[in-house]
Every structure is written in structure tokens, then in C-alpha cells.
Design a protein around this motif. Structure first.
Motif, PDB file in Angstrom:
ATOM      1  N   ILE B 401       0.845  -1.199   0.000  1.00 39.81           N
ATOM      2  CA  ILE B 401       0.000   0.000   0.000  1.00 39.81           C
ATOM      3  C   ILE B 401       0.876   1.242   0.000  1.00 39.81           C
ATOM      4  O   ILE B 401       0.635   2.205  -0.724  1.00 39.81           O
ATOM      5  CB  ILE B 401      -0.958  -0.014   1.222  1.00 39.81           C
ATOM      6  CG1 ILE B 401      -2.012  -1.106   1.042  1.00 39.81           C
ATOM      7  CG2 ILE B 401      -1.612   1.343   1.422  1.00 39.81           C
ATOM      8  CD1 ILE B 401      -2.876  -1.349   2.255  1.00 39.81           C
ATOM      9  N   SER B 405       1.620   3.678  -3.269  1.00 43.22           N
ATOM     10  CA  SER B 405       0.726   4.759  -2.824  1.00 43.22           C
ATOM     11  C   SER B 405      -0.734   4.493  -3.172  1.00 43.22           C
ATOM     12  O   SER B 405      -1.375   5.261  -3.874  1.00 43.22           O
ATOM     13  CB  SER B 405       1.167   6.144  -3.302  1.00 43.22           C
ATOM     14  OG  SER B 405       2.037   6.095  -4.363  1.00 43.22           O
ATOM     15  N   ILE B 406      -1.239   3.376  -2.688  1.00 39.81           N
ATOM     16  CA  ILE B 406      -2.675   3.091  -2.809  1.00 39.81           C
ATOM     17  C   ILE B 406      -3.383   3.993  -1.805  1.00 39.81           C
ATOM     18  O   ILE B 406      -3.052   3.994  -0.623  1.00 39.81           O
ATOM     19  CB  ILE B 406      -2.959   1.605  -2.514  1.00 39.81           C
ATOM     20  CG1 ILE B 406      -2.223   0.726  -3.537  1.00 39.81           C
ATOM     21  CG2 ILE B 406      -4.456   1.331  -2.527  1.00 39.81           C
ATOM     22  CD1 ILE B 406      -2.278  -0.753  -3.238  1.00 39.81           C
ATOM     23  N   LYS B 407      -4.331   4.776  -2.302  1.00 39.75           N
ATOM     24  CA  LYS B 407      -4.971   5.779  -1.444  1.00 39.75           C
ATOM     25  C   LYS B 407      -6.066   5.150  -0.610  1.00 39.75           C
ATOM     26  O   LYS B 407      -7.208   5.057  -1.045  1.00 39.75           O
ATOM     27  CB  LYS B 407      -5.592   6.876  -2.309  1.00 39.75           C
ATOM     28  CG  LYS B 407      -4.600   7.906  -2.775  1.00 39.75           C
ATOM     29  CD  LYS B 407      -5.364   9.074  -3.349  1.00 39.75           C
ATOM     30  CE  LYS B 407      -4.470   9.981  -4.144  1.00 39.75           C
ATOM     31  NZ  LYS B 407      -5.263  10.951  -4.887  1.00 39.75           N
ATOM     32  N   THR B 408      -5.707   4.703   0.576  1.00 39.21           N
ATOM     33  CA  THR B 408      -6.707   4.109   1.452  1.00 39.21           C
ATOM     34  C   THR B 408      -6.339   4.397   2.890  1.00 39.21           C
ATOM     35  O   THR B 408      -5.151   4.472   3.222  1.00 39.21           O
ATOM     36  CB  THR B 408      -6.800   2.584   1.241  1.00 39.21           C
ATOM     37  OG1 THR B 408      -7.614   2.032   2.267  1.00 39.21           O
ATOM     38  CG2 THR B 408      -5.425   1.934   1.325  1.00 39.21           C
ATOM     39  N   LYS B 425      -3.806  -0.887  -8.844  1.00 41.42           N
ATOM     40  CA  LYS B 425      -2.602  -0.964  -8.016  1.00 41.42           C
ATOM     41  C   LYS B 425      -2.672  -2.139  -7.053  1.00 41.42           C
ATOM     42  O   LYS B 425      -1.647  -2.747  -6.745  1.00 41.42           O
ATOM     43  CB  LYS B 425      -2.432   0.332  -7.224  1.00 41.42           C
ATOM     44  CG  LYS B 425      -1.980   1.518  -8.044  1.00 41.42           C
ATOM     45  CD  LYS B 425      -1.800   2.702  -7.112  1.00 41.42           C
ATOM     46  CE  LYS B 425      -1.448   3.965  -7.845  1.00 41.42           C
ATOM     47  NZ  LYS B 425      -1.416   5.089  -6.879  1.00 41.42           N
TER      48      LYS B 425
END
Lengths: 324, 516
Positions: B401, B405-408, B425
Motif C-alpha cells: 500500500i 501509494s494506494i490511497k486508502t 494498483k
């Protein structure tokens, strides 16, 4: 792209929701117990409590097995029939003079075989789970009736029939059996990779397959576990009623499914736990028990169970919608 | 009066006619501080946009910019968090889809939501059948439907089942359906994504015609050329914020892209000089369901592009190599040794990773957490004995993540709540944590925004530098053309052309793929 501070400060919503749901269920169970304790004089007696624990125990074990299957987005309608059939196998083997441990192991193996057959029908023959388990539901009852020629086989093994009535540390032995099943079931579903695979197959079997999950083996496993739990319950029931009879446990598959669903399992798959169905089973047992104590017509029990399923699943739906 | 208008006028009730009284050029729908939050995430920050009667108003933005949220708010699919919507000057709730439709607000979605088993006519009249004495007038409806279709110049048979038409034709039917309901305000959500050039042209004709009849059109698209061809005005969304509205004559592509991404367009196709090494995978005359006699080689440090139209056999070939589909003939060599790949596990153990074509159907377990999806291929490594190590599980998921840069907010969030780019991603993260020598990426940038695309291409370069080989399958020619060291063209399940980097022109490659 950096994660902004507001996002990383956010707590994980999902886990919180699950805990909340479990607490609501336990709260409901306690509320029922308190209400019945106030409403009846005989609820909080040792005799009634151990009765309640015995009543709930068998559904609870069936519900745990059923939950494995439902998480893979399947269904096992045959568990009631397997219970009835297992009482026959058990009684028949004991009557034929086999030692007790041989009879128990053989009965459990019959469960494994039935589960494997379900897996075969689904994986190799491509039958829908509903159909293959419906087919075994009806034919197993038939096989059991054929073996007994429509009558019942009495069990004379005292040690065996005493087991279901026995207590250990003041708690009914049948309830200990729930713990015996629930602990490894919890480890399996929530702490092992096999549990993760069950969820993955139930969510998207193609994605699971392409990620290297052996989907066929996972499906076999779920149905074998469910059928084995049912065979185990069959052994307990045989001990409790002291006979083998293929028509026993009529409709228990629906009780098991209801317990599982009340416990938060989604019939669409990929949502479920081990503790949920256990609580669900004891909520149902409490309602039955309370209805008896209150002298409510037993027909009402069925209606109340039905309404309860609607209410609880509806609230669960609302909760899911809200968290989306 | 055309057939279309005639039928549409069956709906002249009070609510609907409200919209048609607004003169062209006056505000028909005004958003004032419209806002939508999902929990902690602001999907749409307070937006103030005015739509004028009779205009084509384009909305552009990257994936996750808030376009879908805006459509869902306008069509009554989700409730707003705050703000006001004025319809013909009056505040409206738009609480349910039915309310939106009753006021004349309709949407045509990218994926057609109609009944494929019913006929085109039945779909056109669905929920609004022509009845007499309580019985349906099937013949009459079919005749009316046919006259509408002919009138629009679609040349589609009204009696054919909808499912027998192409996706593009189905979309035309969906549009005709909305037009027949006396729509005042029609939203198109990336309508040309699956259309052929000819179908797109028909759709544009229909849009212009509806505009001529006074209908307000909202047109959402990724494709700049369509925006400039159709729109009168264009609004740009970025990260849930409305960053501006322009008259089409007073702006240009460069400005819009700058508004959308804040980053220059040259940085998107990222290609590095990477030395090409030994062959990793070689197929000789490989055949299977949907592909025939495919011979190609992938070497370390190399991107091999597979270009072709949808259904040309590229994905089938990939599934064959990966062991998902049985191979009927031919040979596969891995690092120079002949191998038999009978199932996915064998492929993974050799070192092949596949990020499949459809994220929704093949790539992700959508209703499960992101963390579980990332760890799915590697659970056997995260186990100590029978029990999983929860800390390893968390660490592995969190690392992917972070790296991608997985936006979560958390790895426990469900994959379904992520935007297309972030979902892609997650799929990539699965295979990065597993590791591989050969990565097969099947349409990795479909429905992915420009920013994430650039990130994915940079990731390709990183994998190549580490000695991996890549098979890149794409229907978007610029992508494979700019990135692939060797480009193979598929048509009808066969390999019909192979070119080195930039050795053939766009036109030649396209001609080979189409077969002219």
C-alpha cells in the motif's frame, strides 16, 4: 501521491462494525435471558440452563459447518439428513458388535465421504450446490430407511447413551462438544490461510484461481467440513436419544442456515465468522426454550424464528448500506 | 413533429413540462455547494456548477476525481451530504432515481443496464408499456419502436433480442430509450468506451439532434477530442474539487489537462534504456482455445507488446501461457528449458505473474479487504505451520500500500470502495509481493487515470531494471507503441505482424490489426 493526514487518521471502519454487530447479537441473547428470567420462575434453574445448552449445542455445531460452505457462496441442504443417517449408521454398527471407537470413526468417515461427494458433484459435474445437496437430502433419508426397513435401531451401549446426559465441571458434555469444534474452527477460519481461501473463493473464485488458490480443493474442503460436522452431530444425537432413525433431525438444515444467517453470514458469500453462528444457534435455542416455559403454542416458535431472521438480516443490511 | 417527439409527448405531465419551459441558454440545473462524504473520505467537495438549458456540458477529470459521485447525486442514486440543487429555479431533493426520472433527468451508463433477453422494442418500452384492456399491445409497440429506430437512422431491428446486439448498439438503444421518455437532461457516462468509430458517429449525431430539440446534455469522457467535438462548455474535476468551467472556444487541450492533473503530458510514457538480456519465455507454435500457432520470445529487460482488437486472442494466449486454459499444441520454453504449465500454481512457481484483463471479474475479490487481496498469492509464505502470522500479513499488505501509494485509510477497507486506478494498483501489488521473472499485464490502464498510468509505466521500468520481462497487452495503440521493445499484432487468434520499437507506423499496425 501522498496519503493525506485526514485519511491516515481515519480508523478502519470494517472491523469496528463487525465487533459492534457481534456485541449486538450477544446483547440480544442476554436481553432474552434477562427477560425470561424475569418472566418465568424456572428459566434460571440449573436444570433448565443445562437443557438450553444441550438444545443449542447440536444446532451450533451444524451452523459452524454450514457457515464454511455459505462463505464459499454455496449452501448445504443435506446436513439434517446426514444427522439422521448418521444415527442409523452409528446404531447399526453398534448393533453389529463393532467397538464404540470404530463406530464413531466410521460414522465420521461416512460424513467425510458424503461431503466429498458434494464436492465432486459441484466441481466435476458442475451441479449447483443447492441441487446436489438437495438430492442427497432426499436420497440419504431413503438409504437410511432402507437399512432400517423403516423402523428404528435401539442402542444398548450404556456408556455411549450416558454421554449425552453427562456433565463435566457442571457443564453438559454436549456443550463441551461445541467448544471442541468451535476452537479449531475459529483457528481454521480466522487464523489460517485455508480460511482466507474460503473467503476468496466465495468473493470471486476466478480471481482466487488466478492468484494460485486451488479453488476445487477449497470447495471440497468446505463441503467435507460441513458434512463431517453433521455426522458428528448425528453421533451426539444418537447418544442423546439412544436410537438410530433415518427420519430424525427433520428440518435441522434450516435451523443451521438460520443460525448462520442470524450470526451475520451472508448468503452471497465471503462474509461470516465462527462466533456469529454459535450465538445465532443459542438465540434460536433460547427462543424455543422460552416459548416452552411460557407455554406458548409450539407453532408460534416457528413463526417467531421466521420473523427474527427477517428483522436481524434486515438490520444487518441497513448496517452494510450505511457503511458503504 | 418527429416520431420520437410524438412518443416522448405521451409523457407531458406537470413535472416533466417544467423542464421544457426553461428557455435555451437559461439555467436549468444549478448545483450550489453540492457535497458528498463517504465516512472520512470527501468524494465531492462543495461544488457549484450551473447547467444551461440546451447546452452540451462536458465533465472531465481523472479517475476518482468525483465524476461518478456527481452523476449518482444527480440521478438520485445516492443522497447528498450537504448543498442545494435547483431544478428550473426550485430546490429539489433528488432523493430517489424515480424522482430524477420523473423530472426528466436521465443517464446513459457505460455498462448498459437493460434486459438482454427481451427484444429491443420491449426494452424501449420497459416499465412504460402500451396497454389496452390490461393487455400489452406487442405489435403496436414493436411498430412504434421500429419507427423510432428508423427515424434515428440506427438501422436496428426492433424485434431482435437486445443481447444479440453489440455493446455499442445496446448503448444506442439505451439512449433512444431515454429520449423516448421526454428527457430534459441527459447524462452520458463515458459512452464511447466500448463503441466502434461508426457507432460513436451515430451516437454523436443523436446527441446533436437531442440538443437541437432543447435537451441539456452532460457528457463525461476521458477522450479530449470528443469533448472538443461536442461540448459547448466543459467543467473540470480534480480530487473531488470542481477546479473550473470553461467555454470550449476559450480553452484548449493543454489547459484542460493541466487543470486535471497538474503535471505535464510528456512525463506519461516513461521509457528507459535498459539492456536486453537472455530469453525468459519462448513459445513455439502455441495453440489453444482462441489462439493459434503463436511463436514469440520475451527476454529479460524487455517489454513485449501484444496489440489487437478485443477478441483477437491476446488474453486467451496469456491465459494459455499462465496455465488457466489448456494448450492444445506447441511448446513453451522457460529459461531455455521445455516446460509444461498445466495450472496457475505451476506458472506462479516458475515465476510468471498475470494481472488479468478484468479487475472486477478476474483480478480482485471486491467485497474483501485490500490486505487480503494483496496477500492472496503469498499466504503460504505468511504462515508459520498451520496458523498465519498476522503481523507478517499486516506488514506485507502495508508495504505494498505504501510502495504503490494506494490511497486508502487502511488495509481493512474493502477493495470495492477503491477507484479504478487504485484497484489496478491492488492487483499489481499482489504480484509485486509474490515476485516474478515474467509479468503479464493485460490492459493494465483501462479505466485508470493519467496520474496512475504514469506511475504504472514507471513501475514497468523498475521491474525491467531488476531483470524481469514484461508482456503488455493493450487495445490502446499509443501505449504499446510507445512502450514495447517488440510489438506483436494479433488478429483472429493469430499473430499477423511483429515489429521492433517504432519500426512500423501507427497506420501500418492498425491496418494489420483490422485486416485491411
Amino acid at each position: 501521491m501522498a496519503i493525506t493526514s485526514t485519511e491516515s487518521a481515519a480508523v478502519a471502519p470494517r472491523r469496528g462494525m463487525n465487533v459492534l454487530f457481534s456485541l449486538t447479537l450477544i446483547g440480544l441473547l442476554f436481553a432474552l435471558w434477562i427477560a425470561l428470567g424475569i418472566g418465568t420462575a424456572s428459566f434460571w434453574t440449573p436444570l433448565n440452563i443445562s437443557n438450553l445448552l444441550r438444545q443449542g449445542a447440536m444446532t451450533a455445531i451444524l451452523a459452524v459447518g454450514q457457515t464454511f460452505v455459505i462463505i464459499t457462496a454455496g449452501i448445504d441442504l443435506s446436513v439434517g439428513a446426514i444427522v439422521g443417517f448418521s444415527t442409523v449408521v452409528m446404531a447399526w454398527l453398534l448393533q453389529a458388535g463393532f467397538p464404540l471407537w470404530v463406530a464413531i470413526v466410521a460414522t465420521l468417515l461416512v460424513g467425510v465421504a458424503i461431503g466429498a461427494f458434494h464436492g465432486f458433484g459441484i466441481v466435476r459435474m458442475g451441479l449447483p450446490p443447492f441441487i446436489i445437496t438437495l438430492a442427497t437430502l432426499t436420497s440419504l433419508r431413503g438409504v437410511g430407511l432402507l437399512i432400517t426397513n423403516g423402523s428404528t435401531i435401539s442402542i444398548t451401549n450404556e456408556a455411549f447413551t450416558n454421554f449425552a446426559r453427562a456433565d463435566f465441571l457442571g457443564i453438559p458434555s454436549l456443550f463441551w462438544m461445541v467448544i471442541l469444534i468451535a476452537v479449531p474452527a475459529y483457528v481454521f477460519l480466522h487464523l489460517s490461510r485455508w480460511g482466507r481461501y474460503l473467503f476468496a473463493v466465495g468473493s470471486n473464485s476466478e480471481a482466487a484461481r488466478l492468484s494460485g488458490v486451488n479453488v476445487n480443493r477449497t470447495i471440497y474442503m468446505a463441503y467435507i467440513l460441513s458434512a463431517s460436522c453433521a455426522a458428528f452431530v448425528g453421533i451426539l444425537l444418537a447418544s442423546r436419544i439412544g436410537i438410530g432413525n433415518a427420519t430424525q433431525a427433520e428440518g435441522w438444515e434450516l435451523q443451521a442456515i438460520a443460525s448462520s444467517v442470524i450470526g451475520g453470514t451472508s448468503l452471497f458469500g465471503a462474509v461470516g465468522s465462527v462466533h456469529g453462528p454459535l450465538i445465532g444457534a443459542f438465540i434460536l435455542a433460547t427462543i424455543n426454550n422460552g416459548a416452552n416455559l411460557l407455554n406458548v403454542n409450539s407453532f408460534w416458535q416457528r413463526i417467531i424464528t421466521g420473523l427474527l431472521i427477517i428483522v436481524i438480516v434486515y438490520f444487518d443490511q441497513l448496517r452494510r448500506r450505511g457503511s458503504r | 413533429m418527429s416520431r420520437l417527439e410524438e412518443i416522448a409527448h405521451r409523457h407531458d405531465d406537470a413535472l416533466l413540462s417544467e423542464g421544457s419551459r426553461v428557455p435555451t441558454g437559461a439555467p436549468i440545473l444549478e448545483l450550489k455547494g453540492l457535497q458528498k462524504n463517504y465516512g472520512y473520505v470527501q468524494a465531492l467537495k462543495p461544488a457549484t456548477i450551473t447547467f444551461l438549458a440546451g447546452e452540451v456540458h462536458a465533465i472531465v477529470g481523472e479517475n476518482g476525481a468525483g465524476k461518478s459521485t456527481l452523476i449518482k447525486l444527480l440521478t438520485g442514486v445516492i443522497p447528498r451530504t450537504a448543498g442545494e440543487v435547483l431544478w428550473c429555479g426550485h430546490p429539489v431533493e433528488l432523493a430517489t432515481p424515480n424522482e430524477a426520472i420523473a423530472r426528466g433527468i436521465n443517464a446513459v451508463h457505460q455498462e448498459v443496464v437493460l434486459c438482454p433477453h427481451l427484444t429491443v422494442a420491449a426494452n424501449l418500452f420497459l416499465g412504460d408499456e402500451v396497454n389496452q384492456y390490461g393487455l400489452m399491445r406487442k405489435k403496436q409497440m414493436e411498430k412504434m419502436a421500429q419507427s423510432v429506430l428508423d427515424d434515428l437512422g440506427f438501422g436496428l431491428p426492433a424485434g431482435a433480442p437486445l443481447g444479440a446486439l453489440t455493446i455499442g448498439q445496446q448503448q444506442l438503444v439505451a439512449t433512444a430509450r431515454a429520449a423516448m421518455r421526454g428527457t430534459q437532461f441527459l447524462i452520458f457516462d463515458e459512452p464511447t468506451a466500448y463503441l466502434t468509430r461508426q457507432e460513436s458517429a451515430q451516437l454523436f449525431k443523436l446527441i446533436r439532434r437531442l440538443q437541437g430539440e432543447g435537451v441539456t446534455i452532460v457528457y463525461i469522457s476521458h477522450r479530449m477530442e470528443e469533448v472538443f467535438e461536442l461540448a459547448d462548455r466543459v467543467s473540470v474535476l480534480r480530487d473531488g474539487t470542481h477546479v473550473g468551467t470553461r467555454n470550449i472556444g476559450e480553452t484548449n487541450e493543454t489547459e484542460l489537462i493541466a487543470l486535471m492533473i497538474n503535471r505535464s503530458i510528456e512525463q506519461i510514457y516513461h521509457k528507459e534504456e535498459i539492456p536486453i538480456g537472455q530469453p525468459i519465455l519462448e513459445t513455439r507454435g502455441l495453440s489453444g482455445p482462441g489462439f493459434e500457432d503463436i511463436s514469440l520470445t520475451v527476454r529479460a529487460g524487455e517489454i513485449v507488446g501484444l496489440y489487437g482488437l478485443i477478441g483477437a486472442g491476446r488474453s486467451e494466449f496469456a491465459l494459455g501461457v499462465y496455465g488457466r486454459q489448456p494448450v492444445s499444441a506447441g511448446e513453451v520454453y522457460w529459461m531455455g528449458k521445455k516446460v509444461q504449465i498445466r495450472n496457475e500454481r505451476t506458472a506462479m512457481d516458475l515465476g510468471i505473474a498475470l494481472a488479468p484483463e478484468s479487475r472486477r471479474d478476474q483480478g480482485l475479490c471486491l467485497n474483501l479487504p485490500i490486505g487480503l487481496n494483496i496477500n492472496l498469492p503469498v499466504f503460504n509464505r505468511l504462515s508459520r505451520g498451520p496458523v498465519l502470522s498476522r503481523s507478517d500479513e499486516a506488514a506485507n499488505a502495508d508495504r505494498q500500500i505504501r510502495d504503490l501509494s494506494i490511497k486508502t485509510p487502511s488495509r481493512r477497507v474493502l477493495a470495492s470502495s477503491m477507484s479504478g486506478g487504485n484497484q489496478q494498483k491492488i492487483v499489481i501489488g499482489k504480484w509485486l509481493s509474490h515476485g516474478a521473472r515474467l509479468f503479464i499485464f493485460d490492459e493494465p490502464t483501462v479505466g485508470v487515470d493519467v496520474g496512475t498510468k504514469a506511475e504504472i509505466y514507471r513501475l514497468f521500468a523498475k521491474l525491467l531494471r531488476e531483470g524481469a520481462g514484461i508482456i503488455l497487452i493493450s487495445s490502446y495503440l499509443p501505449e504499446v507503441y510507445e512502450l514495447a521493445d517488440r510489438l506483436h499484432v494479433f488478429r483472429g487468434g493469430r499473430l499477423v505482424g511483429s515489429h521492433d520499437f517504432h519500426a512500423a507506423s501507427h497506420e501500418d499496425v492498425l491496418a494489420q490489426a483490422i485486416g485491411v
